[in-house]
Scaffold this motif. Structure first.
Motif, PDB file in Angstrom:
ATOM      1  N   PRO A 108      -2.360  -2.127   5.205  1.00  0.00           N
ATOM      2  CA  PRO A 108      -2.134  -0.679   5.133  1.00  0.00           C
ATOM      3  C   PRO A 108      -1.796  -0.284   3.701  1.00  0.00           C
ATOM      4  O   PRO A 108      -1.003  -0.962   3.037  1.00  0.00           O
ATOM      5  CB  PRO A 108      -0.949  -0.453   6.078  1.00  0.00           C
ATOM      6  CG  PRO A 108      -0.905  -1.664   6.947  1.00  0.00           C
ATOM      7  CD  PRO A 108      -1.395  -2.796   6.092  1.00  0.00           C
ATOM      8  N   LEU A 109      -2.381   0.793   3.227  1.00  0.00           N
ATOM      9  CA  LEU A 109      -2.193   1.192   1.836  1.00  0.00           C
ATOM     10  C   LEU A 109      -1.529   2.558   1.728  1.00  0.00           C
ATOM     11  O   LEU A 109      -1.686   3.413   2.600  1.00  0.00           O
ATOM     12  CB  LEU A 109      -3.551   1.230   1.115  1.00  0.00           C
ATOM     13  CG  LEU A 109      -4.293  -0.104   1.013  1.00  0.00           C
ATOM     14  CD1 LEU A 109      -5.679   0.108   0.417  1.00  0.00           C
ATOM     15  CD2 LEU A 109      -3.502  -1.109   0.193  1.00  0.00           C
ATOM     16  N   VAL A 110      -0.789   2.738   0.653  1.00  0.00           N
ATOM     17  CA  VAL A 110      -0.181   4.026   0.328  1.00  0.00           C
ATOM     18  C   VAL A 110      -1.116   4.755  -0.631  1.00  0.00           C
ATOM     19  O   VAL A 110      -1.356   4.281  -1.742  1.00  0.00           O
ATOM     20  CB  VAL A 110       1.206   3.837  -0.317  1.00  0.00           C
ATOM     21  CG1 VAL A 110       1.773   5.181  -0.764  1.00  0.00           C
ATOM     22  CG2 VAL A 110       2.154   3.156   0.664  1.00  0.00           C
ATOM     23  N   LYS A 111      -1.649   5.895  -0.209  1.00  0.00           N
ATOM     24  CA  LYS A 111      -2.606   6.633  -1.030  1.00  0.00           C
ATOM     25  C   LYS A 111      -1.935   7.658  -1.936  1.00  0.00           C
ATOM     26  O   LYS A 111      -2.546   8.143  -2.884  1.00  0.00           O
ATOM     27  CB  LYS A 111      -3.618   7.340  -0.128  1.00  0.00           C
ATOM     28  CG  LYS A 111      -4.485   6.407   0.701  1.00  0.00           C
ATOM     29  CD  LYS A 111      -5.484   7.195   1.526  1.00  0.00           C
ATOM     30  CE  LYS A 111      -6.390   6.268   2.322  1.00  0.00           C
ATOM     31  NZ  LYS A 111      -7.377   7.034   3.132  1.00  0.00           N
ATOM     32  N   THR A 112      -0.706   8.009  -1.598  1.00  0.00           N
ATOM     33  CA  THR A 112      -0.023   9.074  -2.328  1.00  0.00           C
ATOM     34  C   THR A 112       0.927   8.511  -3.369  1.00  0.00           C
ATOM     35  O   THR A 112       1.064   7.301  -3.522  1.00  0.00           O
ATOM     36  CB  THR A 112       0.743   9.970  -1.343  1.00  0.00           C
ATOM     37  OG1 THR A 112       1.552   9.136  -0.502  1.00  0.00           O
ATOM     38  CG2 THR A 112      -0.210  10.766  -0.482  1.00  0.00           C
TER      39      THR A 112
END
Length: 416
Positions: A268-272
């Motif tokens: 899972p990635l943090v885009k912000t």
């Protein structure tokens, strides 16, 4: 015809990568691998972008097999795609790959008439946005392939011919718009539905679809974090225990791409942007209870820092909660009642933004500029980003409707 698949690779230091491989041999395709590594991954694009690019190349190679072509051999002889090839490719790019094909949604295409009745077949197509993206990648790849094969060869391809071919492909991309039949702002949930979801998932509630007490505690915490913080699914699943600072009453959103601590196949990635979000006493208590009373019971959970873990008995028990497990949770909630059918992670984000606009507007002591800056920080956007407008549109529509009615009433009184 070779069957192609996208293979996921995780290096020792945690970096994720993907390649297009021949299923029978397991060997990556040379030129697609070279393109993805040097033109996509090296450009700093995320793993999800790499996956989308590889999907587009799968479509290209499926079309090549369908047409009986060998693009590499064709380009080596100094030939490029003809106009009829490009139009065929454009039509093929709209198709769903076999593994993506849904069981129900389809479009009926009329082929002709036979014995007074129309003969039809069902065709599943991707969205225009997906087709646009596919053709953009395909055009870029074909340009890369032609120029790569051209290196060291004279009079193989005329100057400007490759650019002309890529330009033709791009010209056939479908027109896309940012608006859809249903505006993005309408994806937010009704406030009553949000309250009902939280209530039904409350530990001990008779209508809670999850039997295990620990699972109930975790799932209620998940929905509470989505509801009250408006964070994304990737941000939620990326949370670590250390991100909760009880002394400062904050929860941190941190970018950790290619983390060696993350054992999940699809990280899972943090885009912000990174940020620290204040949390109230109720959220702190829910987080503390889950960490100390439930998460701590799993031996596997002591080997990694991630907050949310798998509770199901088996070898993965205590491991970081995966995207697929989260999806199953949302699917279970959607199936509880018809009113919950629209419940999904991002809908909570839309609802949070609507509530934020409504409450700050009612307070009357926050200027539009201040509201914009606060929203941008809490959502992890740049202050110059126009994303806030999209999420605020629902509240703007309500204010516009009230203003319109007030205007009409004013005109009516004036006329009388």
């Amino acid at each position: 015809m070779s069957v192609l698949a996208i293979k996921h690779i995780q290096f020792r230091h945690g970096e994720r990568h993907k390649l297009l491989v021949d299923v029978q041999t397991g060997i990556p395709l040379y030129y697609p691998s070279l393109f993805i590594t040097t033109q996509v991954r090296a450009g700093g694009f995320s793993v999800s972008t790499v996956h989308a690019s590889l999907t587009a190349l799968k479509v290209l190679y499926a079309w090549q097999a369908d047409r009986g072509l060998n693009l590499e051999a064709l380009f080596l002889t100094g030939k490029l795609l003809r106009l009829e090839d490009i139009t065929s490719l454009v039509g093929f790019s709209a198709r769903l790959l076999s593994e993506e094909r849904p069981r129900t949604t389809f479009k009926v295409v009329r082929l002709g008439f036979k014995a007074g009745r129309a003969v039809t077949r069902s065709v599943s197509n991707v969205t225009t946005q997906t087709q646009f993206s596919r053709l953009s990648t395909i055009g870029r790849y074909l340009g890369f392939l032609a120029e790569t094969l051209r290196v060291g060869r004279t009079n193989c391809l005329a100057d400007g011919a490759v650019s002309e071919m890529v330009g033709r492909i791009n010209a056939y991309r479908p027109k896309t718009t940012h608006s859809t039949a249903v505006d993005r702002d309408e994806k937010g949930l009704d406030l009553e539905v949000v309250d009902d979801v939280l209530e039904f998932l409350r530990p001990g509630h008779p209508q809670n679809p999850f039997a295990d007490q620990a699972v109930q505690q975790r799932n209620h915490l998940i929905v509470a974090l989505l509801r009250y913080l408006g964070i994304r699914r990737g941000e939620l699943l990326n949370l670590r225990v250390e991100d909760v600072d009880f002394s400062k009453s904050t929860l941190s959103i941190v970018r950790r791409p290619d983390s060696s601590h993350d054992s999940r196949r699809h990280q899972p990635l943090v885009k912000t942007k990174p940020r620290h979000i204040p949390i109230n006493d109720a959220l702190q208590k829910a987080l503390s209870d889950y960490i100390l009373r439930f998460r701590a019971c799993f031996r596997q959970a002591r080997k990694h820092p991630y907050l949310l873990v798998t509770h199901k008995a088996g070898p993965s028990q205590g491991s970081p909660m995966s995207n697929s497990s989260f999806g199953k949770l949302m699917a279970t909630v959607q199936g509880m009642t018809h009113e919950f059918s629209a419940v999904h992670a991002h809908a909570f984000r839309h609802t949070w933004n609507y509530d934020f606009s409504r409450i700050t507007d009612a307070a009357g002591n926050v200027s539009p500029e201040q509201e914009h800056k606060m929203r941008a920080y809490l959502m992890g956007w740049s202050e110059t980003s126009g994303t806030a407008v999209t999420y605020d549109k629902r509240h703007i529509k309500e204010k516009a409707a009230k203003a319109a009615l007030g205007f009409q009433e004013a005109l009516k009184v004036r006329k009388e």
